[in-house]
Write a protein that holds these residues in place. Structure first.
Motif, PDB file in Angstrom:
ATOM      1  N   UNK A   1      41.214   8.682 -21.470  1.00 10.55           N
ATOM      2  CA  UNK A   1      39.409   9.224 -22.227  1.00 10.55           C
ATOM      3  C   UNK A   1      39.098  10.230 -22.471  1.00 10.55           C
ATOM      4  N   UNK A   2      38.920  10.483 -21.002  1.00 11.19           N
ATOM      5  CA  UNK A   2      38.777  12.386 -20.466  1.00 11.19           C
ATOM      6  C   UNK A   2      39.644  13.365 -21.058  1.00 11.19           C
ATOM      7  N   UNK A   3      40.678  13.276 -21.361  1.00  8.86           N
ATOM      8  CA  UNK A   3      41.692  13.449 -22.110  1.00  8.86           C
ATOM      9  C   UNK A   3      40.573  14.118 -23.743  1.00  8.86           C
ATOM     10  N   UNK A   4      40.748  13.008 -24.113  1.00  7.10           N
ATOM     11  CA  UNK A   4      40.457  13.277 -25.586  1.00  7.10           C
ATOM     12  C   UNK A   4      38.794  13.682 -25.414  1.00  7.10           C
ATOM     13  N   UNK A   5      38.452  13.533 -24.651  1.00  5.48           N
ATOM     14  CA  UNK A   5      37.238  13.903 -24.499  1.00  5.48           C
ATOM     15  C   UNK A   5      36.905  15.704 -24.163  1.00  5.48           C
ATOM     16  N   UNK A   6      38.389  15.978 -23.572  1.00  3.02           N
ATOM     17  CA  UNK A   6      37.981  17.566 -23.612  1.00  3.02           C
ATOM     18  C   UNK A   6      38.928  18.099 -23.860  1.00  3.02           C
ATOM     19  N   UNK A   7      39.297  17.433 -24.452  1.00  2.00           N
ATOM     20  CA  UNK A   7      40.392  18.237 -25.618  1.00  2.00           C
ATOM     21  C   UNK A   7      41.332  19.403 -24.761  1.00  2.00           C
ATOM     22  N   UNK A   8      42.017  19.482 -23.863  1.00  2.00           N
ATOM     23  CA  UNK A   8      42.103  20.631 -23.294  1.00  2.00           C
ATOM     24  C   UNK A   8      43.823  20.889 -24.034  1.00  2.00           C
ATOM     25  N   UNK A   9      43.997  22.157 -23.795  1.00  2.00           N
ATOM     26  CA  UNK A   9      45.245  22.882 -24.338  1.00  2.00           C
ATOM     27  C   UNK A   9      46.686  22.566 -23.017  1.00  2.00           C
ATOM     28  N   UNK A  10      46.239  22.598 -21.773  1.00  2.00           N
ATOM     29  CA  UNK A  10      47.691  21.540 -21.022  1.00  2.00           C
ATOM     30  C   UNK A  10      46.981  20.689 -19.945  1.00  2.00           C
ATOM     31  N   UNK A  11      47.787  19.517 -20.021  1.00  2.00           N
ATOM     32  CA  UNK A  11      47.085  18.346 -19.372  1.00  2.00           C
ATOM     33  C   UNK A  11      48.651  18.924 -17.814  1.00  2.00           C
ATOM     34  N   UNK A  12      48.278  19.077 -16.744  1.00  3.53           N
ATOM     35  CA  UNK A  12      49.021  18.798 -15.888  1.00  3.53           C
ATOM     36  C   UNK A  12      48.985  17.921 -14.506  1.00  3.53           C
ATOM     37  N   UNK A  13      49.442  17.502 -14.098  1.00  4.73           N
ATOM     38  CA  UNK A  13      49.561  16.783 -13.175  1.00  4.73           C
ATOM     39  C   UNK A  13      50.905  15.756 -12.854  1.00  4.73           C
ATOM     40  N   UNK A  14      50.707  15.503 -11.290  1.00  2.00           N
ATOM     41  CA  UNK A  14      52.238  14.508 -10.905  1.00  2.00           C
ATOM     42  C   UNK A  14      52.128  13.494 -12.111  1.00  2.00           C
ATOM     43  N   UNK A  15      53.147  12.909 -11.642  1.00  2.00           N
ATOM     44  CA  UNK A  15      53.659  11.764 -12.890  1.00  2.00           C
ATOM     45  C   UNK A  15      52.253  10.339 -12.020  1.00  2.00           C
ATOM     46  N   UNK A  16      52.416   9.875 -11.514  1.00  2.00           N
ATOM     47  CA  UNK A  16      51.456   9.187 -10.882  1.00  2.00           C
ATOM     48  C   UNK A  16      50.161   9.371 -11.499  1.00  2.00           C
TER      49      UNK A  16
ATOM     50  N   UNK B   1      42.614  25.728 -22.011  1.00  2.00           N
ATOM     51  CA  UNK B   1      41.944  25.066 -21.162  1.00  2.00           C
ATOM     52  C   UNK B   1      43.034  23.902 -20.797  1.00  2.00           C
ATOM     53  N   UNK B   2      42.462  24.098 -19.462  1.00  2.00           N
ATOM     54  CA  UNK B   2      43.605  22.728 -18.599  1.00  2.00           C
ATOM     55  C   UNK B   2      42.713  22.046 -17.651  1.00  2.00           C
ATOM     56  N   UNK B   3      43.298  20.642 -18.013  1.00  2.00           N
ATOM     57  CA  UNK B   3      42.937  19.043 -17.265  1.00  2.00           C
ATOM     58  C   UNK B   3      43.967  19.114 -16.311  1.00  2.00           C
ATOM     59  N   UNK B   4      43.227  18.748 -15.353  1.00  2.00           N
ATOM     60  CA  UNK B   4      44.435  18.321 -14.188  1.00  2.00           C
ATOM     61  C   UNK B   4      43.634  17.418 -12.696  1.00  2.00           C
ATOM     62  N   UNK B   5      44.364  16.970 -12.198  1.00  2.00           N
ATOM     63  CA  UNK B   5      44.122  15.608 -11.118  1.00  2.00           C
ATOM     64  C   UNK B   5      43.651  16.512  -9.640  1.00  2.00           C
TER      65      UNK B   5
ATOM     66  N   UNK C   1      39.669  28.043 -17.770  1.00  2.00           N
ATOM     67  CA  UNK C   1      39.146  27.267 -17.723  1.00  2.00           C
ATOM     68  C   UNK C   1      40.115  25.872 -17.495  1.00  2.00           C
ATOM     69  N   UNK C   2      39.203  25.282 -16.174  1.00  2.00           N
ATOM     70  CA  UNK C   2      40.070  24.450 -15.624  1.00  2.00           C
ATOM     71  C   UNK C   2      39.086  23.144 -15.308  1.00  2.00           C
ATOM     72  N   UNK C   3      39.637  21.664 -16.314  1.00  2.00           N
ATOM     73  CA  UNK C   3      38.869  20.832 -15.770  1.00  2.00           C
ATOM     74  C   UNK C   3      39.393  19.788 -14.642  1.00  2.00           C
ATOM     75  N   UNK C   4      38.040  19.085 -13.530  1.00  2.00           N
ATOM     76  CA  UNK C   4      38.581  18.130 -13.018  1.00  2.00           C
ATOM     77  C   UNK C   4      39.139  17.184 -13.412  1.00  2.00           C
ATOM     78  N   UNK C   5      39.199  16.127 -13.317  1.00  2.00           N
ATOM     79  CA  UNK C   5      39.585  14.895 -14.863  1.00  2.00           C
ATOM     80  C   UNK C   5      39.464  13.881 -12.942  1.00  2.00           C
TER      81      UNK C   5
END
Length: 160
Positions: free
Chosen positions: A89-104, A38-42, A54-58
């Protein structure tokens, strides 16, 4: 104004296209390595297209659950309201394998202690040293170590 923020580069492609290309490359590589992850991104466009898992929109445009974690406080969780951010806290909530986004988009994560252990990787996006809206590095947070061969393919390196 577009040139001031690095939307034009000395190459034939502008910085936005280069950023999206990096998202496409990264999503495809991570999915090929771990299709069940699973992946979380912005920014769900390029990553959502190339990462077939699975991709979740933060930011909450495609996941109503994310709205519960917004808005983030300024300056405690992010520097200003001009650009969205990934709530820790969204990262904690989803507990994804990856979080991917630009540094900002990681200001909230950097300023928090969410209790999840991630390995951080940096993936330079731009070859020119210009100020850009979202920063010059794509960040990958991963629960598990990413093999060197895959990092090399993505043009990334271990940060911690």
């Amino acid at each position: 104004m577009r040139a001031e923020f690095g939307f034009f580069t000395t190459s034939k492609q502008n910085a936005t296209n280069i950023r999206v290309h990096k998202y496409l490359q990264t999503g495809k590589a991570l999915y090929s390595y771990c299709p069940e992850c699973m992946l979380v991104t912005s920014e769900i466009g390029g990553l959502g297209y190339s990462f077939k898992g699975k991709v979740f929109d933060a930011l909450g445009l495609a996941d109503n659950n994310a709205i519960n974690f917004h808005p983030l406080k300024v300056p405690e969780e992010r520097s200003d309201y001009s650009v969205g951010a990934i709530p820790s806290e969204y990262i904690r909530f989803k507990n994804p394998d990856y979080v991917v986004a630009m540094s900002l988009f990681f200001e909230s994560y950097k300023k928090s202690n969410i209790g999840l252990q991630y390995i951080q990787y940096s993936c330079p996006v731009y070859t020119v040293k210009k100020r850009t809206v979202f920063g010059n590095n794509l960040i990958i947070l991963s629960k598990n170590k990413i093999p060197e061969s895959l990092l090399s393919k993505m043009g990334c390196y271990l940060v911690n």
